[in-house]
Design an enzyme around this catalytic site. Structure first.
Site: not given
Ligand code: IMP
Ligand code: MG
Length: 177
Positions: A46, A105, A133, A154-155, A161, A167
């Site tokens: 990503g 996230d 977020k 969700f972006v 992706d 992407r």
């Molecule tokens: P976390 O571990 O929940 O902080 O999420 C991190 C990973 O989740 C990011 O590096 C993304 O790959 C994926 N992710 C989280 N939110 C989104 C979104 O809104 N769109 C796409 N991928 C997301």
């Molecule tokens: Mg990621």
């Protein structure tokens, strides 16, 4: 096998706005790390697009590495189980590490990365994310550099992706039904 989305995502942050913000982040990082041995680590896949643009906005000598992680859960919510799927190439001892991800996230991913990198004995580890977020945070982690604060949508695009698609969309947007 998922088919590509029929509609382009609706624009939330334009390519121009992203580029302008990256110039600011690059200048800030260049000031903060001046004279320090810096290693940037991109979280693949990503963050590769953001990282490619960000490092060219950093006016300092730096080394680049990447790490690939897999996060389990549904497409839109992380379960908290994150495993490493690749090894680093570079030595981190005696280096300042800046981890780059496209979005923060729940925070589970960066927490896992922090635990993994700590074992390599860097001087310190900081985080730079394009998007934050805040309201979704579960893990006790914060980013040192944030491009944009966004609400809980969700972006996609600019590295983010939807089932591995989108992407390459040059802006950040939300999926259209
Ligand atoms: P976390 O571990 O929940 O902080 O999420 C991190 C990973 O989740 C990011 O590096 C993304 O790959 C994926 N992710 C989280 N939110 C989104 C979104 O809104 N769109 C796409 N991928 C997301
Ligand atoms: Mg990621």
């Amino acid at each position: 096998m998922e088919t590509p989305p029929a509609l382009l995502p609706k624009e939330l942050i334009s390519a121009t706005a992203i580029a302008a913000r990256i110039r600011e982040l690059g200048a800030e990082i260049s000031r903060d790390y001046a004279g320090k041995p810096l290693t940037v680590i991109a979280i693949a896949n990503g963050a590769i697009i953001f990282t490619a643009d960000l490092i060219r906005a950093i006016d300092l000598p730096l080394q680049l590495d990447s790490i690939m992680l897999a996060s389990y859960g549904t497409q839109t919510a992380s379960s908290g189980e994150v495993v490493s799927r690749s090894k680093l190439k570079l030595e981190l001892s005696g280096r300042h590490v800046l981890v780059v991800d496209e979005i923060l996230d729940s925070g589970h991913t960066l927490m896992k990365v922090f635990e993994l990198l700590k074992q390599e004995k860097p001087i310190d580890v900081k985080f730079c994310v394009l998007l934050n977020k805040q309201e979704r945070r579960r893990a006790d982690i914060r980013a040192d550099y944030v491009g944009f604060e966004i609400p809980d949508h969700f972006v996609v695009g600019y590295g983010l992706d939807y089932h591995e698609y989108c992407r390459n969309v040059p802006y950040v947007g939300v999926m259209q039904e």
